[in-house]
Design a protein around this motif. Structure first.
Motif, mmCIF file in Angstrom:
data_model
loop_
_atom_site.group_PDB
_atom_site.id
_atom_site.type_symbol
_atom_site.label_atom_id
_atom_site.label_comp_id
_atom_site.label_asym_id
_atom_site.label_seq_id
_atom_site.Cartn_x
_atom_site.Cartn_y
_atom_site.Cartn_z
ATOM 1 N N ILE A 1 106.357 29.238 102.991
ATOM 2 C CA ILE A 1 105.659 28.199 103.316
ATOM 3 C C ILE A 1 104.908 27.519 102.255
ATOM 4 N N HIS B 1 106.657 29.390 91.732
ATOM 5 C CA HIS B 1 107.688 30.191 90.966
ATOM 6 C C HIS B 1 107.699 31.490 91.264
ATOM 7 N N GLY C 1 106.536 32.332 94.711
ATOM 8 C CA GLY C 1 107.359 32.316 96.021
ATOM 9 C C GLY C 1 108.666 32.415 96.104
ATOM 10 N N LEU D 1 96.937 17.108 86.196
ATOM 11 C CA LEU D 1 98.342 17.643 85.971
ATOM 12 C C LEU D 1 98.492 19.032 86.654
ATOM 13 N N ALA E 1 101.606 38.144 94.488
ATOM 14 C CA ALA E 1 102.036 37.882 93.140
ATOM 15 C C ALA E 1 101.788 36.749 92.561
ATOM 16 N N VAL F 1 103.542 32.891 101.464
ATOM 17 C CA VAL F 1 102.607 31.679 101.570
ATOM 18 C C VAL F 1 102.579 31.187 100.113
ATOM 19 N N GLY G 1 99.087 31.036 93.771
ATOM 20 C CA GLY G 1 98.848 30.270 92.481
ATOM 21 C C GLY G 1 97.625 29.721 92.214
ATOM 22 N N THR G 2 97.567 28.703 91.451
ATOM 23 C CA THR G 2 96.107 28.090 90.978
ATOM 24 C C THR G 2 96.315 26.609 91.324
ATOM 25 N N ARG H 1 107.292 24.359 86.701
ATOM 26 C CA ARG H 1 106.196 23.633 86.281
ATOM 27 C C ARG H 1 106.085 23.327 84.740
ATOM 28 N N TRP I 1 104.789 30.802 76.515
ATOM 29 C CA TRP I 1 105.326 29.784 75.255
ATOM 30 C C TRP I 1 104.862 28.477 75.592
ATOM 31 N N SER J 1 104.481 18.954 81.519
ATOM 32 C CA SER J 1 103.882 18.612 80.624
ATOM 33 C C SER J 1 104.619 18.541 78.958
ATOM 34 N N LYS J 2 105.920 18.432 79.517
ATOM 35 C CA LYS J 2 106.854 18.480 78.260
ATOM 36 C C LYS J 2 107.865 17.628 78.474
ATOM 37 N N GLU K 1 98.461 33.410 83.787
ATOM 38 C CA GLU K 1 98.764 32.251 84.202
ATOM 39 C C GLU K 1 99.998 31.746 83.392
ATOM 40 N N GLU L 1 102.545 24.256 100.785
ATOM 41 C CA GLU L 1 101.687 23.405 100.793
ATOM 42 C C GLU L 1 102.522 21.965 100.248
ATOM 43 N N GLU L 2 103.139 22.083 99.234
ATOM 44 C CA GLU L 2 103.954 20.801 98.464
ATOM 45 C C GLU L 2 105.268 20.940 99.249
HETATM 46 P P1 FAD Z 1 102.340 28.211 91.680
HETATM 47 O O1 FAD Z 1 103.328 27.680 90.762
HETATM 48 O O2 FAD Z 1 100.754 27.397 91.158
HETATM 49 O O3 FAD Z 1 102.653 28.135 92.938
HETATM 50 C C1 FAD Z 1 101.795 28.218 94.314
HETATM 51 C C2 FAD Z 1 102.000 27.337 95.278
HETATM 52 O O4 FAD Z 1 101.449 27.864 96.220
HETATM 53 C C3 FAD Z 1 101.903 25.841 95.130
HETATM 54 O O5 FAD Z 1 102.813 25.017 95.308
HETATM 55 C C4 FAD Z 1 100.674 25.759 96.250
HETATM 56 O O6 FAD Z 1 100.465 24.315 96.475
HETATM 57 C C5 FAD Z 1 100.968 26.543 97.324
HETATM 58 N N1 FAD Z 1 99.994 26.868 97.980
HETATM 59 C C6 FAD Z 1 98.568 27.294 97.593
HETATM 60 N N2 FAD Z 1 97.842 27.534 98.727
HETATM 61 C C7 FAD Z 1 98.632 27.450 99.733
HETATM 62 C C8 FAD Z 1 98.537 27.635 101.285
HETATM 63 N N3 FAD Z 1 97.346 28.013 101.674
HETATM 64 N N4 FAD Z 1 99.305 27.172 102.038
HETATM 65 C C9 FAD Z 1 100.695 26.815 101.484
HETATM 66 N N5 FAD Z 1 100.901 26.651 100.335
HETATM 67 C C10 FAD Z 1 100.031 27.168 99.449
HETATM 68 N N6 FAD Z 1 103.700 28.856 82.122
HETATM 69 C C11 FAD Z 1 104.348 29.343 81.178
HETATM 70 O O7 FAD Z 1 104.815 30.743 81.133
HETATM 71 N N7 FAD Z 1 104.864 28.646 80.097
HETATM 72 C C12 FAD Z 1 104.624 27.080 80.038
HETATM 73 O O8 FAD Z 1 104.930 26.532 79.225
HETATM 74 C C13 FAD Z 1 103.770 26.546 81.117
HETATM 75 N N8 FAD Z 1 103.536 25.238 81.242
HETATM 76 C C14 FAD Z 1 102.954 24.739 82.300
HETATM 77 C C15 FAD Z 1 102.634 23.496 82.215
HETATM 78 C C16 FAD Z 1 102.066 22.716 83.334
HETATM 79 C C17 FAD Z 1 101.982 21.435 83.481
HETATM 80 C C18 FAD Z 1 101.640 23.645 84.432
HETATM 81 C C19 FAD Z 1 100.791 22.801 85.526
HETATM 82 C C20 FAD Z 1 101.801 25.107 84.066
HETATM 83 C C21 FAD Z 1 102.410 25.525 83.296
HETATM 84 N N9 FAD Z 1 102.613 26.873 83.102
HETATM 85 C C22 FAD Z 1 103.253 27.555 82.237
HETATM 86 C C23 FAD Z 1 102.152 27.976 84.225
HETATM 87 C C24 FAD Z 1 103.177 28.388 85.225
HETATM 88 O O9 FAD Z 1 103.646 27.172 85.730
HETATM 89 C C25 FAD Z 1 102.327 29.125 86.382
HETATM 90 O O10 FAD Z 1 101.940 30.350 85.521
HETATM 91 C C26 FAD Z 1 103.286 29.401 87.376
HETATM 92 O O11 FAD Z 1 103.676 28.159 87.999
HETATM 93 C C27 FAD Z 1 102.763 30.293 88.564
HETATM 94 O O12 FAD Z 1 103.632 30.561 89.619
HETATM 95 P P2 FAD Z 1 102.921 30.830 90.868
HETATM 96 O O13 FAD Z 1 104.292 30.907 91.871
HETATM 97 O O14 FAD Z 1 102.021 32.196 90.940
HETATM 98 O O15 FAD Z 1 101.995 29.626 91.378
#
Ligand code: FAD
Length: 424
Positions: free
Chosen positions: A33, A12, A14, A132, A286, A8, A109-110, A43, A334, A47-48, A304, A35-36
């Motif tokens: 699965i 990154h 998933g 963003l 995770a 779910v 994620g967040t 990601r 970074w 922002s870069k 994060e 949401e996006e």
């Molecule tokens: P996410 O990438 O947040 O993915 C979670 C996904 O789960 C999302 O697509 C969300 O829509 C989906 N979701 C949530 N709930 C549900 C649900 N109930 N059903 C279905 N889908 C769901 N990190 C670095 O290390 N270096 C960087 O330079 C850096 N720059 C960043 C710049 C930006 C603009 C952003 C936004 C983040 C940056 N980060 C950076 C942080 C990094 O992107 C996150 O730590 C990373 O994306 C975490 O991955 P994740 O898979 O845990 O969560």
């Protein structure tokens, strides 16, 4: 009984988890699965470089669609998982369908922390107000990234400062409004904050710290923010910053509601053990959404960062493949601003001494954070080799004198403890 593994959240963590499951030999059905609508994408560029230069969304994908297809990883995009029935081992999807699972991975994620003060709700409805987090956010924002326009960025953390650098590159007039007395206050030492404040001001950014957000002014039709209203915390002077667009970067909150509603334990994140298991033996988690024990830091943390999402996802895949191993890694991160790369390792909170190696005026230096004589974190600006060595020094919490660390004639390599000492 289903032997399907359902993931779910297609970010990154998933995306990495799905691939690592197949690489680890998991042979049965895998469903991811998200949401996006998009396949898992990176990601950090949002922002870069991707913000300043654009490109096709697909160029951000962690892996092309053909790779997921070839691995028989099913992807259901644009669909939210609304509820987990742990008794029946089914998920309720946003489209009303139910999906059975054998085991479940939560990588949710967040999401951005939203503003709550005066006028915030109205501002969120304005066409030139932005948060963003997703690629869709950036596509909308980039349309308004036009040279000469005035942008106000609320928040002087990494995201805010990276957006400021990208906006300068695109020729916008940039104002940064930070509530704390200095930028990056949550994550770095005052010396590093001062360095980045100087870099941004030299680039032409109007950077204001200690500023309290008071509200917004709107166009007569109410659908455009025309000014950000704030108060200088030192002088108590009211300020009005005229804007063409506003970007808010004031942190994120973990997506834990789904897990909480299913009765899983939450502690600023979904609580997992060092093998990524929740209290339910069939559910792992995770990435950004987890609260996990970190043996190196010596406490439970939520990170994060991409390296954490990727490495913890691999640990979760190993657990699901029956080869559980403790997730032990030193946190690192970074940030790219202008032509400089900042790389950070460790967590600096609670440090009692900062040691600079090199001169910030040259835009190439490292800062070491010491606690009780041990190196607990390091920030390296434009020094990738020192960063690689610092990772090992911090992982070992090496005991090094401040004088030695500061002495550039002393090769950092000689300070990296041998593996047996690092493991101790
Ligand atoms: P996410 O990438 O947040 O993915 C979670 C996904 O789960 C999302 O697509 C969300 O829509 C989906 N979701 C949530 N709930 C549900 C649900 N109930 N059903 C279905 N889908 C769901 N990190 C670095 O290390 N270096 C960087 O330079 C850096 N720059 C960043 C710049 C930006 C603009 C952003 C936004 C983040 C940056 N980060 C950076 C942080 C990094 O992107 C996150 O730590 C990373 O994306 C975490 O991955 P994740 O898979 O845990 O969560």
């Amino acid at each position: 009984m289903s032997d399907t593994i359902v993931i779910v959240g297609a970010g990154h963590a998933g995306g990495e988890l799905a691939s690592a499951l197949r690489q680890g030999g998991h042979a049965t059905r895998i469903v991811m699965i998200g949401e996006e609508a998009w396949l898992p994408y990176q990601r950090p560029p949002l922002s870069k470089a991707y913000l300043s230069s654009g490109g096709r969304v697909e160029s951000l994908y962690l892996r092309p669609k053909t790779t997921f297809d070839a691995a028989a990883i099913e992807f259901i995009g644009g669909t939210r998982v609304e509820a987990i029935d742990r008794g029946a081992k089914t998920l309720l999807l946003g489209n009303g369908e139910r999906l059975a699972y054998g085991r479940l991975a939560l990588t949710t994620g967040t999401r951005v922390r939203r503003l709550t003060g005066t006028g915030a709700a109205e501002a969120e409805r304005a066409s030139n107000f932005h948060y963003l987090r997703t690629v869709d956010d950036v596509v909308r924002l980039r349309n308004q990234f036009v040279a000469g326009r005035r942008i106000a960025i609320v928040g002087g953390g990494y995201i805010g400062l990276e957006v400021a650098a990208a906006a300068v590159k695109c020729g916008l007039q940039v104002t940064v409004l930070e509530a704390a007395p200095r930028v990056l206050a949550r994550v770095t030492a005052p010396e590093i904050s001062a360095f980045y404040e100087r870099v941004h001001r030299e680039a032409g950014v109007d950077l204001r710290t200690g500023v309290e957000l008071r509200g917004f002014e709107f166009s007569p039709t109410g659908d455009v923010v025309t000014a950000v209203l704030c108060r200088d915390g030192r002088t108590q002077q009211e300020q009005s910053v005229p804007v063409d667009l506003v970007v808010v970067g004031v942190g994120v909150v973990p997506n834990v509601e789904l897990a909480a509603a299913a009765g899983l334990e939450i502690d600023n994140g979904i609580v997992v053990d060092e093998t990524t298991r929740t209290a339910d033996p069939d559910i792992v988690a995770a990435g950004d959404c987890t609260s996990h024990p970190n043996a190196i830091v010596g406490r439970r943390i939520r990170l994060e960062s991409v390296p954490n999402a990727v490495e913890q996802a691999r640990a979760a895949a190993a657990t699901l493949c029956g080869r559980a191993r403790p997730y032990r890694t030193v946190p690192w991160f970074w940030s790219d601003q202008y032509d400089m790369k900042l790389q950070m390792v460790g967590l600096s909170q609670g440090y009692d001494r900062l040691v600079l190696r090199g001169d910030p005026a040259n835009r190439s230096f490292s800062a070491f954070y010491l606690h009780d004589g041990r190196v607990v974190a390091a920030d390296c600006v434009g020094r990738p080799k020192e960063f690689m060595l610092s990772k090992r020094i911090v992982a070992a919490r090496a005991q090094v004198s401040a004088e030695t660390l500061a002495d550039e004639s002393c090769d950092l390599k000689t300070l990296v403890p041998p593996p047996e000492a690092a493991a101790a």
